[in-house]
Structures are given as C-alpha cells and as structure tokens.
Scaffold this active site. Sequence first.
Site, short mmCIF file in Angstrom:
data_model
loop_
_atom_site.label_atom_id
_atom_site.label_comp_id
_atom_site.label_asym_id
_atom_site.label_seq_id
_atom_site.Cartn_x
_atom_site.Cartn_y
_atom_site.Cartn_z
N CYS A 337 0.68 -1.19 0.11
CA CYS A 337 -0.09 -0.03 -0.11
C CYS A 337 0.88 1.15 0.05
CB CYS A 337 -1.09 -0.04 1.24
SG CYS A 337 -1.15 -1.52 1.88
N ARG A 366 6.75 -11.26 5.44
CA ARG A 366 5.99 -10.95 6.84
C ARG A 366 6.70 -11.84 7.68
NH1 ARG A 366 -0.19 -10.14 5.03
NH2 ARG A 366 0.37 -8.39 3.84
N GLN A 384 1.51 -10.92 -3.39
CA GLN A 384 0.18 -10.76 -3.34
C GLN A 384 -0.42 -10.29 -4.97
OE1 GLN A 384 0.35 -7.48 -0.17
NE2 GLN A 384 -1.53 -8.72 0.74
N ASP A 386 -2.05 -7.77 -5.68
CA ASP A 386 -2.57 -6.60 -5.14
C ASP A 386 -3.10 -5.32 -5.94
OD1 ASP A 386 -3.08 -5.31 -2.55
OD2 ASP A 386 -0.93 -4.96 -1.70
N HIS A 388 -4.67 -1.14 -5.46
CA HIS A 388 -5.37 -0.18 -4.75
C HIS A 388 -6.20 0.95 -5.54
CE1 HIS A 388 -2.27 -1.60 -2.08
NE2 HIS A 388 -3.00 -1.48 -1.08
N LYS A 472 -15.20 -4.33 4.95
CA LYS A 472 -14.68 -5.27 3.80
C LYS A 472 -15.52 -6.25 3.36
CE LYS A 472 -12.37 -8.52 6.70
NZ LYS A 472 -11.29 -9.30 6.94
N HIS A 518 -8.28 -1.29 -0.86
CA HIS A 518 -7.29 -2.22 -1.02
C HIS A 518 -8.04 -3.56 -1.56
CE1 HIS A 518 -4.62 -0.62 2.28
NE2 HIS A 518 -5.82 -0.33 2.90
ZN LIG Z 1 -3.13 -2.38 0.62
#
Ligand SMILES: [Zn+2]
Length: 645
Positions: A337, A366, A384, A386, A388, A472, A518
């Site tokens: 992010c 992580r 990910q 991912d 945004h 979410k 996200h």
């Molecule tokens: Zn994010």
Amino acid sequence: MENIHITLADGKAVEVPRGTTPAEIARKISPSLAKEALVARTDGELIDLSRPLEQNTSLAILTPQDPDAIQVFRHSAAHLLAAAVLELFPNVKLGIGPPIETGFFYEFLRDEPFTPEDLERIEAKMREIAARDVPNERQLLPRAEALKLYRQSDQVFKCELVEEKTTEPMVSFYTTGKFIDFCRGPHIPSTGRIKAFKLMSVAGAYWKGKEGNPQMQRIYGACFYTQDELDDYLHKLEEAKLRDHRRLGTELDLFSIQEEAGPGLIFWHPKGGLIRKMMEDWLRDELLRRGYQLVFTPHVMRLDLWKTSGHTNFYRENMFAPLEVEKADYQLKPMNCPGHILIYKSHLRSYRDLPLRLAELGTVYRYERSGVLHGLLRVRGFTQDDAHIFCTPDQIESEIAACVDFAFAALRTFGFTRFEVELSARDPSRPGDYAGSVEDWQRAEGALENTLRRMGIPFKRMEGEAVFYGPKIDVKLIDAIGRAWQLTTVQFDFNLPVRFGLEYVGEDGGRHQPLMVHRALWGSVERFFGILIEHYSGAFPVWLAPVQAEVLPVSGKFLDYANQVVEKLRSAGFRVHLDDRNEKLQAKIRDAQLQKIPYMLVLGGKEAEAGTVSVRHRAKGDQGPRSLEAFIAALSQEVASKQTN
Ligand SMILES: [Zn+2]
Ligand SMILES: [Zn+2]
C-alpha cells in the site's frame, strides 16, 4: 409447592413445580425427545438437563439437530478423554480441554511423551468408560475447598485457573467417575452417548500459549454424533492427505522450501514457475483489460515511510526487523500500500484521473513464527495480486461491483464454482473505535451491501467484525473436497488517505480526499497455487499443465518421427516433453501418469507410417489413433477454452 411457568420452544407454556429439571420436562413431552436430549437452553443460556429450574423461563431441549449442542457434546468427550487418561496415568497434571471444530482436545503435563500405543490404550479406556455410561455430575464447591482439593492432588494448572477465573464464593465442578474438573459446563447427562470418536494426534503447546511456560501435551480427538459422520470426516482427511500440496509439490517437482535458505521461503521450480507464468499472464491481461495500471515498487523502503503509514505500530509484530544502510533504517515491505500511495502522490491528481487503479504482483515479507509455517499456505515471503483503487465517493459502487466481478472471474477461471461471501461491518455501538466518519462508514457499507444485492450474491453480514480502518468483503471458495479457503478481500481504508494527506482537485476546484480500497483476488500467488494443487490433486487442467503432452516412442526406431511430432506441437505453441529413454512403453506410460500429464502420445510403426498419434488421456485412458492435425485442433480448443476437467 409453588409452580413456575415454562415457555417451550414451540411457544406452548407449561406449569411445573419449582425445581423441576429440563430432563423431566423432556420426558413429559415425549420419551423420544428425552432419549435424544443432550442439553437445555433457558433464556439463551445452555444448562445441564439435570439442573433444577428455579424461576419462570423459556426452555428449549436441545438434540443433535440443534447446532449449539455439538460443542457441549464434544466438550463432554474432552472430559471423557481426561477421565481415561487419569485412570491410566494418575500422575498427569491437567490443563484445559475445550471442544474444537471437529472434536476436542485435552492437555496434560507429563514427563514422557504419549506414544501411539498410549493413544490406543487411552481410546480403549474411553470406550470402556463410555460403555459404563458414567454420569457427568455438576457440583458446587466453596472456592477455598476447591483450591484445597486441587492442591492436595497437586493439580497446579487447575489451581491457577480457579484462582484466576473465579470471584464468586462457590465454584462449579463436573465429575465423570474419578475425574473431577473445574468447569462451567454444561455437559451431556452421561458418557454413554459418546461413541463415534477417534484419538488423532498429540501436539506440544505451551501452557496458556505463552512461550517459557511448561510444555503441555495436547491429545486431539475427532468426535461426531454418528459413526457415519466420523467415517466421512476421516475419509475426507485421508483424501486431503493424498492431495497435500507439500507432497505433490515434491513429487511433481513444482516447488521447494530449502532449509539452507530459511523456512517459509518458496523456491518455484521450472514446472511450478510455468504454472505461475500462466496464472500471472492471465491476471495481467485481465488487469489491463479492466482498466488497471501495472506498477512495480521496491522491496525495501525507509522505515520512516512505515511510521507514516502506521505499520510500525499496529503491524510491528508481523514485520521483519529493520536493516541499516548508511545510518538510515530500511524496512522489508510487509505490504504494498505505501508504495502505491507514493505513486499516487507523485502528481497532483484531478477528479479526471479517478478512479486510479494501481496493480502490482507485489512480493511482501512478513514475520510468521516458524511453528505456524505450512508449505505454500503460510509463508514468510509471498506475492500478493494486490491493487489499490483511489476514487471519488460517487464512483465507489461501480468500483466495488467491478472488484467483485473480477474476483469471481479470477476464481472461476481457475476452476472454482462454489463460494461463500462475508461482509464485515463495524459495531455501531462503538463509533469511537474506528477511523473515518460515520458517514464514510455508512457510504462504504452501503456500497458493499448494495453491490452484493444487485449482483444477486448471497452473503453473511458480520456485525462488528470490521477492522478499525474500514469495512470489507471477503470471498471464500469451496474446493473439490468441500473445504473453504479465504481468498479475495475488498477492503475500504479511511486511515491511510488521512495519514498520507492524499487529495485530488475536484470539479469544484477544491481539494478533496479520495476514497481508497485495497483489494487482492487470490490473496497470495503462493497460497492460491497451494490451493490449486490440492483442488486438482496435481492434475492441472491442460491450459495450466506444465507439460501438456508426453511423446512416447515405443522404441528408438521411431525417434525421428517422435521428434517431428514434438517439433510440430511446439511450433503450435504447446508444452511437450519427449520420453526418449530406453524403457518399456508400460514404464513410460506409468511415469507420465504419475506426473499427471494430461495427454500421452504413443508412437510406433503404424503411427509413423500413417502420420498419426495414438492418444492416451491421464483420466480417460486410451483414446485411439488420430491424425496429428486433429489432435492439435482438439488441444488448441481445450487450451483456448481453459477447460477445467
Ligand atoms: Zn493495501
Ligand atoms: Zn470442562
């Protein structure tokens, strides 16, 4: 004697003398109900069937049909286990013994480890106690007496629990034969009903889960109402074991985890890498088609950035330690992010730039404790899928709808057809606990809910389950053997736009804060790959299979023809492997079959002469000869349609 009024589950009211038990009422209603009954519920509280009713109340008699009863049943099975262990190993110290998803566990402190033979003996003892139909009896003891009792028997953990958990003068206990447990209950009336169970495993666990505390041995058991349910569960477990992605990952040479490199870090071998390429190609094409822009961001960034984002506070324990470079601290990224936010902030954005959808197959690191790492499913480094989305308030609904549509496409394309959707909303009684205004939340929750309704997607609303920075939607898929896996998340964020001071110039010329979402569809490429391996049991659909066809000449004489076939297939764009070993055909077929290669092409004299291939399918077996052109046409069709079986 004075009477009390009982309102039964069907709305009927009965009048009974004070002190009547639910068991007695069940017997009055019907002998079959009394036989089936496990526990009772009065005004929302579960109680023993033998507990005398002292005042007017509602009453439900719970049988196996009631979803609340199974936990009580399994908790009683945990007591049965403890009773059996105490008979065989009187010196063990008792920990806790709760019900779990498919059964129960009880934990014990004992110097020697429990062996598989011990488990057999314990299970036999449990059956013996169950057959004796020993009652589970509740008693109230004064707290001091309870402590004395446990001190005398040197049950240190139980003393600790009594000391910590009780404030009232009287403490409730349950006895099953010689076993006596400090326990709130309730329990089923006696041990006789517990028949369908099996002790499964022993695992170490620190007392209260705290490192440094004594190491307990947890004995886990599976437990169901009927033998059929238990058999079904054990069968599913067996099937899951056969599909275990860690085993298949090695057998099919897809990936590895190397002790030398460190736990939780994935090495994608060429065949796994090929599947990943297919996955990523599909995803990137689709991202571009759906109006996303692809970005790449660094793997390490200044620690200060993670202070601005707040991750150093609320995410610290999931992050690797910072590393120092030229006297500045850098942080391995646990999330993408902040990187995307910096790209957003690199220009002054106008409402005309929105929605801005930045996507990255972003690799993050992580910290997970080594004990919880599990193959591809729980790792320390992963990528990910991912993205945004930065948008204006009136774009929110269409953006959410597009995310959900994309998510379903991403899962369906890879062969999944059953889903469960959850919407996590805030707890309206605690408005102070959340980032963003009440208005923000109402708009966001409304957008999520409206979208799902309009798309006709059934969902469960989880009140109070949202994280502090936004509501979410989660999508779980159900795999080939009925297991649910959490994958897609579409998550609002009212926190980061504030922390980073994000803005755009609106139509009115003023500065406004964009909404930020996200979203990850598969979640992690590694984890999704693990799920795919298990879902397909390693037999990937042709469009994903690392080798689509294995070419098998019956002897060295036909190598020339085999090479021609390989050449033609390759130039038609297929992934082919030639087995030119000097092996018998049967052995070559067996090996290709073990590698779960979709098609085997057997080539001998007849085929070489006629320019044909004899086709064998990994699941359907021998398909007979056909021209190479016909085979190529059919294969092209199967790949293009991404057929999943
Ligand atoms: Zn994010
Ligand atoms: Zn208990």
